[in-house]
Each structure stands twice: as C-alpha cells, then as structure tokens.
Scaffold this motif. Structure first.
Motif, short mmCIF file in Angstrom:
data_model
loop_
_atom_site.label_atom_id
_atom_site.label_comp_id
_atom_site.label_asym_id
_atom_site.label_seq_id
_atom_site.Cartn_x
_atom_site.Cartn_y
_atom_site.Cartn_z
N PHE A 1 13.45 -64.69 -5.93
CA PHE A 1 13.53 -65.91 -5.25
C PHE A 1 12.51 -66.22 -4.43
O PHE A 1 11.86 -67.03 -4.20
CB PHE A 1 14.93 -65.79 -4.17
CG PHE A 1 14.87 -67.01 -3.51
CD1 PHE A 1 15.53 -68.33 -3.73
CD2 PHE A 1 14.71 -66.87 -2.07
CE1 PHE A 1 15.04 -69.47 -2.90
CE2 PHE A 1 14.65 -68.16 -1.19
CZ PHE A 1 14.93 -69.07 -1.52
N LEU A 2 11.81 -64.99 -3.75
CA LEU A 2 10.78 -65.16 -3.02
C LEU A 2 9.41 -65.56 -3.70
O LEU A 2 8.59 -66.33 -3.17
CB LEU A 2 10.43 -63.94 -2.07
CG LEU A 2 11.49 -63.76 -1.18
CD1 LEU A 2 11.08 -62.26 -0.23
CD2 LEU A 2 11.75 -64.68 0.13
N THR A 3 9.40 -65.12 -4.95
CA THR A 3 8.40 -65.27 -5.77
C THR A 3 8.54 -66.78 -6.10
O THR A 3 7.28 -67.42 -6.22
CB THR A 3 8.40 -64.38 -7.07
OG1 THR A 3 8.48 -62.97 -6.69
CG2 THR A 3 7.47 -64.65 -7.91
N VAL A 4 9.65 -67.11 -6.57
CA VAL A 4 9.95 -68.69 -7.01
C VAL A 4 9.15 -69.31 -5.85
O VAL A 4 8.59 -70.57 -5.92
CB VAL A 4 11.21 -68.83 -7.42
CG1 VAL A 4 11.44 -70.40 -7.55
CG2 VAL A 4 11.51 -68.12 -8.69
N MET A 5 9.46 -69.18 -4.58
CA MET A 5 9.10 -70.13 -3.22
C MET A 5 7.67 -70.07 -3.21
O MET A 5 6.99 -71.20 -2.80
CB MET A 5 9.83 -69.60 -1.96
CG MET A 5 11.16 -69.80 -2.13
SD MET A 5 11.69 -69.60 -0.26
CE MET A 5 10.87 -70.98 0.62
N MET A 6 6.78 -68.86 -3.52
CA MET A 6 5.48 -68.88 -3.44
C MET A 6 4.93 -69.85 -4.69
O MET A 6 3.86 -70.52 -4.47
CB MET A 6 5.05 -67.49 -3.52
CG MET A 6 5.41 -66.62 -2.52
SD MET A 6 4.38 -67.05 -0.81
CE MET A 6 2.70 -67.19 -1.32
N ILE A 7 5.51 -69.63 -5.80
CA ILE A 7 5.08 -70.62 -7.04
C ILE A 7 5.14 -72.09 -6.66
O ILE A 7 4.35 -72.66 -6.71
CB ILE A 7 5.78 -70.17 -8.17
CG1 ILE A 7 5.51 -68.71 -8.63
CG2 ILE A 7 5.68 -71.20 -9.24
CD1 ILE A 7 6.33 -68.48 -9.75
N PHE A 8 6.35 -72.50 -5.85
CA PHE A 8 6.30 -73.98 -5.14
C PHE A 8 5.46 -74.29 -4.37
O PHE A 8 4.97 -75.43 -4.30
CB PHE A 8 7.79 -74.11 -4.86
CG PHE A 8 9.00 -74.09 -5.90
CD1 PHE A 8 8.81 -75.19 -6.61
CD2 PHE A 8 10.14 -73.66 -5.83
CE1 PHE A 8 9.70 -75.49 -7.73
CE2 PHE A 8 11.07 -73.92 -6.68
CZ PHE A 8 11.08 -74.85 -7.85
N CYS A 9 5.06 -73.36 -3.49
CA CYS A 9 3.95 -73.45 -2.57
C CYS A 9 2.80 -73.74 -3.34
O CYS A 9 2.01 -74.34 -2.92
CB CYS A 9 3.72 -72.06 -1.54
SG CYS A 9 2.50 -72.14 -0.65
N LEU A 10 2.26 -72.97 -4.28
CA LEU A 10 1.11 -73.09 -5.06
C LEU A 10 1.19 -74.70 -5.54
O LEU A 10 0.21 -75.25 -5.80
CB LEU A 10 0.99 -72.34 -6.20
CG LEU A 10 -0.19 -72.36 -7.15
CD1 LEU A 10 -1.48 -72.24 -6.20
CD2 LEU A 10 -0.34 -71.28 -8.18
N LEU A 11 2.10 -75.27 -6.27
CA LEU A 11 2.29 -76.44 -6.94
C LEU A 11 2.15 -77.38 -5.91
O LEU A 11 1.52 -78.46 -6.23
CB LEU A 11 3.80 -76.42 -7.71
CG LEU A 11 4.03 -75.49 -8.86
CD1 LEU A 11 5.29 -75.80 -9.24
CD2 LEU A 11 2.92 -75.72 -9.97
N ALA A 12 2.83 -77.07 -4.74
CA ALA A 12 2.56 -78.29 -3.78
C ALA A 12 1.20 -78.49 -3.19
O ALA A 12 0.59 -79.51 -2.79
CB ALA A 12 3.56 -77.95 -2.42
N PHE A 13 0.44 -77.30 -3.05
CA PHE A 13 -0.77 -77.36 -2.62
C PHE A 13 -1.82 -78.02 -3.78
O PHE A 13 -2.52 -78.77 -3.35
CB PHE A 13 -1.19 -75.65 -2.63
CG PHE A 13 -2.86 -75.84 -2.29
CD1 PHE A 13 -3.18 -76.15 -0.87
CD2 PHE A 13 -3.64 -75.12 -3.02
CE1 PHE A 13 -4.59 -76.16 -0.58
CE2 PHE A 13 -4.95 -75.20 -2.66
CZ PHE A 13 -5.62 -75.63 -1.36
N ILE A 14 -1.52 -77.82 -4.91
CA ILE A 14 -2.11 -78.41 -6.16
C ILE A 14 -1.90 -79.97 -6.14
O ILE A 14 -3.07 -80.76 -6.07
CB ILE A 14 -1.88 -77.95 -7.34
CG1 ILE A 14 -2.21 -76.47 -7.77
CG2 ILE A 14 -2.28 -78.50 -8.70
CD1 ILE A 14 -1.49 -75.62 -8.94
#
Length: 465
Positions: free
Chosen positions: A206-219
C-alpha cells in the motif's frame, strides 16, 4: 482546472513522508518478527538522521552551484528511489544476516535508509518546486503532507496494528523456603497483541502504491499549462503592487502633462524621470514584499523549534505519555493527532494569518501542550489522573491541540517563504531537517541510553489511586 491542481498538489504532498510514517505505525507488527525487537525504533531514529546527508547535499548545491541543481530531475530521482525501495521492502523486509554472531535485519535497515533519504530530501526539493505554482496551492501541499501520516495510520488501525488484549496467564515458579524448594503456580495478567487483519507485506505494498500516486501527481503538475499559472501569478503580483501605489506616488517625480514638452523640449530629462520612476517602483515593491533580517531570523528559528518538537522531541515519547491511560487513549491520540495536522492545513487555507506575533503566540501555545505531553511521559507509568477518564481526555486533547497549533504555524511559514523567494523555501526545508535532527538526536540518549522514560502497561496498572 484549479480543483484538479489542488488534488494533484495534495497527492504530491502525501509522498513527502508517507514511507517513514508508514513504517512507524507498522512497528507493533514488525518488531514481533525482526531480531532487534523493540530496540528497532532507536535504530530507525539514527538511520533517519543519517539520511539528512540528502538535504545537506541539495542545500549546498543550491548555495554554491545553483545553475547545476536541476530541481525537477532531482525530484524524479528521489521519488523513483522511494518507489523502488518500497517495492523491495515488500519482499525482503524479513531478511536477516549475522553480524558479529548476532542476527540483524540488514535488509530492512538498509531499505529504511533509502526511504529516509527520500523523505528527508523532499523538504528541500518538494517545497521549492511548489514555488512554480500560485500561493494557494502551497497550503494544499501541506494538507497532503499531513495526510502522509494520517492515511497510513488509518490503514494500520484497520489492519489492527498494535491492538492488544489482556490475558490471565498462569506460570510455574520455584519457591524456596529454608532448605526446601517446592513448585507453585503464579497467576498474572499478560499483554498479548491481536492477530492482524492483513499482512505486513500488504501494508508495505500500500505504501508503494502511494509513492506511485505521488510520482503520477508530480508528472501532471509539471505539465500544468504555463499560460494559466502565469495569468494567476501576474494577477496576484498586480494586486500586491497596487497596495503600494500610494507609497509609489510619494517618490515618483511628477510627470509633465504637456505631451509636446515631454517629448521634444527635454527628452533626456524625460528619460531620466522615467528611469528613476522604474527604479523607485522596483525598490519599493521589493521593500514591501520582504521581511527584515531580524524577522527572517525569527521565522527560521521558529521553523527549527516547531519541527524539533513535532518531528523529534514529542514523537519519541507518545507511547509513554498515552499508554498508561489505556490502549484506547493511545490510539485516539495517535489517530486524532494525525487528523489535526491536515485539519489545521484546511483552516490555514480559508483563514490565512501571516502575523508573526500570532504565529509566535501559537508556537508558544503548542509548546505548552507539548510540555504537558512530555511531563506525562516522564511520570509514566503513573502519570497524573491515570485512573480517571478526565486524565485520558486531557492527554488526547493535548496531543490534538499540540499537533493542530504547530501544524498551522508550519503551513503559514511555508506560505510566507513561498512569497519570499525560491532560495527561502530551500533554506526553510533545511531548517525543517535541522530542527528534526536536533529533536531526534536529543531524545535518543534519554530514551534508549539513560532509560529516563518507563513504558506503561494498560493491562498492569499497579499505581496508587
């Protein structure tokens, strides 16, 4: 479009500290598996402070080689490291190796260092990046930063992390009377952790998914139409400059009303007047938009102090201050305290107050609540009003108000530095990490070396009424 940017800024903010906050709330389950046991939090404290090498490097690069510091590239790198480390943690967190004949969780500690490197460095990269967006999105970013602790806390509560039950256990012991030794049965209450509703691996995923969402938001944030942001910033600047218009009129020389005399009779004089007017406007706008050196020093000291409390001194003693009042008081203080952070950010979004006097007063109020929490931790396992519901209510309220008041201060300071300059935000992030380091390193010997604090046991409260 504005709502979409608010959502992206919030999701981007959640990636700032979600990994480390997630590990902290999962510790009650992790320590039952790894060989370090409850000594693991002390290891984490040291590792997180060692990871401050990241923000130190970024800050020095901004200072001595500003043109070579590619902010967007740096953010892509650290978020990618965070995703990779989180993913590897899912599969290898249980791995141990023998060091000097003793098993140690080297995989977990190594990956924790990289996650700490990501989260610590976010203070000096994420904040300056938000300089590219209008001021209102800075507050939304801080809401996301608050949610980086609140969301994993809620998931851990749903998982059942740290939930306990009191079990009446019987244990045989040998009793010696004179020359005779005989067996006896001793009955005592023991604290047992309940089985989790889902595994630690699922939580780490779940923490990994949250980090992926962070990357997508930054993009997506890097692809926000520049024209829209430029129009918003220009309108803000025009509004700000208009507040100094009366002052400008005092210093700008009066312009000739006769167009012919202005352009033909003395063109050089007219050009000098125009140049003087432009220079005067630039100086005045700069003067009215900046704080004095003494005020900036006060703000930076406020950043160091507030973050030393919220990220160093008080988190180290939360269990000591709350557990003597019962397991419910501990979980409420942790959950509602985390909720107070984004709640304060939302208040700052609608009621922004930049008064340094007010921010100083709120910092003092937050410090008072923090002092009460620290005092109850020092009195553990027998704090004040332990056997009263009033005591449990007071400790929960104290943690909520401590977190809420100081979170508001941090948000408004971030907004102030956002309007100052890009470098001001970089140094603000450095001050955040400095304060966190001072608090954590100060508490480490008190908690782990000198054993000043004694943990309370909600199943065995042998304190006088």
């Amino acid at each position: 479009m504005s709502l979409a940017i608010h959502i992206l800024a919030c999701v981007f903010g959640t990636g700032s500290w979600v990994a480390i906050n997630g590990l902290w709330v999962e510790l009650p389950l992790i320590v039952n598996v790894l060989p370090e046991g409850w000594d693991l939090p002390s290891y984490l404290t040291v590792i997180i402070q060692l990871a401050n090498v990241g923000p130190l490097f970024v800050t020095l690069m901004h200072k001595f080689a500003p043109g070579k510091m590619k902010e967007i590239v740096a953010i892509y790198v650290i978020i990618s490291i965070g995703i990779l480390a989180s993913l590897l943690m899912v599969f290898f967190w249980k791995g141990t190796t023998l060091l000097v004949g003793t098993p140690h969780s080297t995989a977990f500690l190594t990956l924790t260092f990289f996650l700490s490197l990501v989260d610590c460095t976010s203070s000096v990269t994420f904040l300056p990046f938000m300089m590219r967006l209008p001021t209102k999105y800075m507050t939304t970013y801080f809401i996301g930063e608050g949610l980086s602790g609140f969301i994993p806390g809620l998931v851990a509560l749903g998982q059942g992390s740290g939930m306990i039950k009191c079990v009446n256990a019987s244990k045989p012991v040998n009793v010696t009377t004179g020359n005779f030794t005989e067996g006896a049965i001793v009955h005592q209450i023991e604290t047992h952790y309940l089985s989790a509703n889902f595994s630690t691996e699922t939580f780490l995923a779940f923490l990994t998914v949250m980090m992926i969402f962070c990357l997508l938001a930054f993009i997506f944030l890097t692809r926000v139409p520049h024209k829209m942001l430029h129009e918003v910033q220009v309108s803000n600047e025009v509004l700000h400059v208009s507040t100094t218009e009366l002052e400008l009129n005092k210093y700008i020389p009066e312009q000739p009303t006769d167009t012919q005399s202005f352009s033909l009779h003395d063109p050089r004089k007219a050009m000098d007047k125009a140049k003087l007017a432009a220079e005067t406007q630039s100086v005045l706008v700069s003067t009215f938009s900046k704080y004095s050196k003494q005020q900036l020093l006060f703000i930076y000291l406020l950043v160091v102090w507030v973050n030393s409390l919220t990220n160093g001194f008080l988190p180290s003693v939360q269990t000591y201050s709350c557990l003597p009042y019962g397991n419910l008081a501990y979980h409420l203080s942790a959950a509602l305290g985390s909720m107070a952070n984004p709640g304060a950010c939302i208040i700052a979004l609608f009621v922004p107050k930049r008064s340094l006097l007010l921010l100083g007063f709120l910092s003092l109020v937050g410090t008072v609540f923090g002092a009460y929490n620290m005092a109850m931790a020092a009195l553990s396992p027998c704090p004040l009003l332990q056997h009263s519901e009033v005591g449990a209510i007071l400790i929960v309220l104290s943690w909520i108000l401590f977190s809420g008041t100081l979170s508001y201060v941090k948000v408004m300071i971030g907004v102030i530095f956002r309007d100052e300059s890009h470098s001001a935000l970089v140094w603000c992030g450095a001050a955040v990490q400095l304060g966190s380091m001072i608090g954590a390193l100060s508490m480490f010997p008190l908690v782990n070396v000198y054993d000043i604090f004694t943990a309370g046991d909600s199943c065995n409260m042998n304190c006088p009424l």
